[in-house]
Design an enzyme around this catalytic site. Structure first.
Site, short mmCIF file in Angstrom:
data_model
loop_
_atom_site.label_atom_id
_atom_site.label_comp_id
_atom_site.label_asym_id
_atom_site.label_seq_id
_atom_site.Cartn_x
_atom_site.Cartn_y
_atom_site.Cartn_z
N ARG A 1 -8.15 -0.63 5.23
CA ARG A 1 -7.30 0.37 4.58
C ARG A 1 -5.95 -0.21 4.19
O ARG A 1 -5.30 0.31 3.28
CB ARG A 1 -7.10 1.59 5.48
N CYS B 1 -5.45 7.74 9.81
CA CYS B 1 -5.52 7.20 11.16
C CYS B 1 -5.15 8.24 12.21
O CYS B 1 -4.24 9.05 12.01
CB CYS B 1 -4.55 6.01 11.30
N ASP C 1 5.07 0.84 12.21
CA ASP C 1 3.87 0.17 11.70
C ASP C 1 3.75 -1.28 12.16
O ASP C 1 2.71 -1.91 11.89
CB ASP C 1 3.86 0.22 10.17
N ARG D 1 0.69 14.63 12.77
CA ARG D 1 1.49 14.38 11.57
C ARG D 1 1.37 15.61 10.67
O ARG D 1 0.55 15.65 9.75
CB ARG D 1 1.02 13.11 10.86
N LYS E 1 0.83 -1.21 0.00
CA LYS E 1 0.00 0.00 0.00
C LYS E 1 0.86 1.26 0.00
O LYS E 1 0.61 2.20 -0.76
CB LYS E 1 -0.91 0.00 1.23
N ASN E 2 1.88 1.29 0.85
CA ASN E 2 2.68 2.50 1.01
C ASN E 2 3.63 2.75 -0.15
O ASN E 2 4.25 3.81 -0.22
CB ASN E 2 3.47 2.44 2.32
#
Length: 422
Positions: A397, A116, A305, A121, A22-23
């Site tokens: 997600r 999230c 993570d 951030r 995903k990232n």
């Protein structure tokens, strides 16, 4: 809202393929805007965040379709650089479009991104980087307007090795005039994947994977076909799940080099791990051992993570472990939920002190964010009795139908949809 119902106590066994990252996929989807034409991406996971990014691209005038793990993006029809506020509020990664849209259209309008709730951030590093390339930025309440008649290369020193800021600057700089050097750049594998994709389109970038990245601007880029790297966080999640359930699994289509720090920590906990090319074998037939101290830090150190997932394993370990979180101040929200399942965890500022217990017990718990949700699923798999995980849209997600993946490994887990009212 949908829930996951888990009957715990079954060791995970068997083999499973790990889907694309995903990232890595999200910034690469954004980078498609840099070149007019049709791009084809393979190994793209089917996730809520990916769907949101595709909807944003369509709102900007692109044609975007996903069939299985293949995505086709036609950017020649793009006619807007204004990202809709409603879509941007659903996903933090929408901020990745700032650099590409600025480079292509000379302007971009964004809103504070969502995502999230794991702590503050800020996007100030993104904005400072784009300003260093020649952009002007105006902020109106929740809206940010960024414009530039032209972009020019610059030397940029990041105060923190932010993954998102590094990627946004890279994408803007590929079409800037001259040379851009990013110092204290993020070193994550996803940065390297973005560099490889941009270079496949005709960019001239070197250094990704180190703390210094150099981008020589080019006049034009061309669409290409590209394959996304495997998701190291999903791989790490399943490695921990196997260990927590005293299972024995094989992960296929992974890159063990992306998981060096995770493998090191799990081996310290007594987990048996063997690698063979793009395959990882994981087993843990006995109770795991406590790990004296783990500190989350930017890559190549232990990733934030996977902090919550590994905390589940340590909550079942023999002895006292300490987990220190240095990236996000709000990333211990899963602790209260794990405590409801019998875990013995005390939080003091940015450190969690985990005293291992012989077993966890099923309970009804709530996923407060993506990785916390994954941790609670692992806890449910290892626990005695039934666990119900609520708010699983967070999990969707980042994990492609996690219940299907786990079921293939022998877990008893199913998705429960709400009963419609009459």
């Amino acid at each position: 809202m949908e829930k996951l119902v888990i009957e715990g106590g079954r060791p995970l066994t068997g083999a499973i393929q790990i889907h694309g990252a995903k990232n890595a996929a999200l910034p690469i989807l954004a980078a498609c805007m840099l070149a007019s034409g049709t791009h084809t991406l393979h190994n793209v996971p089917n996730l809520l965040d990916i769907d949101t990014m595709l909807r944003i691209l369509r709102a900007l005038g692109c044609r975007a379709d996903q069939q299985g793990d293949a995505v086709s993006i036609t950017t020649s029809t793009a006619n807007s650089s204004h990202i809709p506020e409603e879509l941007m509020g659903q996903m933090r990664s929408s901020i990745f479009l700032m650099g590409p849209l600025l480079a292509r259209f000379g302007s971009v309008t964004v809103y504070q991104p969502g995502g999230c709730a794991i702590g503050e951030r800020k996007i100030d590093l993104h904005l400072k980087g784009l300003q260093a390339l020649g952009a002007s930025i105006e902020e109106f309440a929740n809206k940010i307007v960024c414009t530039a008649e032209s972009l020019h290369g610059s030397e940029i020193v990041l105060d923190f090795p932010s993954v998102g800021a590094t990627e946004n600057i890279m994408m803007a700089a590929v079409k800037a005039e001259g040379i851009t050097t990013i110092y204290n750049a993020a070193r994550e594998p996803e940065i390297q994947d973005l560099q490889n994709f941009l270079n496949a389109m005709g960019a001239d970038i070197i250094g990704a994977g180190t703390d210094t990245i150099t981008i020589r601007g080019v006049a034009t880029l061309s669409p290409c076909t590209y394959r996304i790297i495997p998701d190291r966080i999903v791989a790490g999640t399943f490695m921990v799940a196997a260990a927590a359930t005293k299972g024995n699994i094989t992960l296929e289509k992974v890159n063990p080099a992306h998981l060096t720090s995770v493998i090191h920590v799990l081996k310290r906990a007594g987990v048996q791990i063997n690698t063979d090319g793009d395959i990882i074998h994981v087993s843990c037939p006995t109770r795991p051992k406590a790990v004296e101290r783990i500190v989350t830090s930017p890559h190549p150190s232990f990733p934030t993570d996977l902090q919550s997932q590994v905390m589940v394993l340590l909550s079942l370990a023999d002895g006292m472990s300490v987990m220190k979180e240095t990236i996000f101040e709000g990333r211990f929200k899963h602790v209260d939920e794990l405590s409801r399942m019998g875990a013995d965890i005390r939080v003091d500022m940015s450190s969690a002190f985990i005293r291992g217990v012989p077993r966890l017990y099923g309970a009804t718990v709530e996923a407060t964010d993506l990785r916390a949700g994954a941790a609670l699923v692992i806890a449910g798999l290892a626990a005695h009795g039934t666990t119900i995980v609520e708010q699983i849209h967070h999990i969707d997600r980042g994990y492609d139908r996690i219940e299907h993946m786990l079921s293939r490994l022998g877990a008893s887990v199913h998705r429960q949809s709400p009963v419609p009212s009459e």
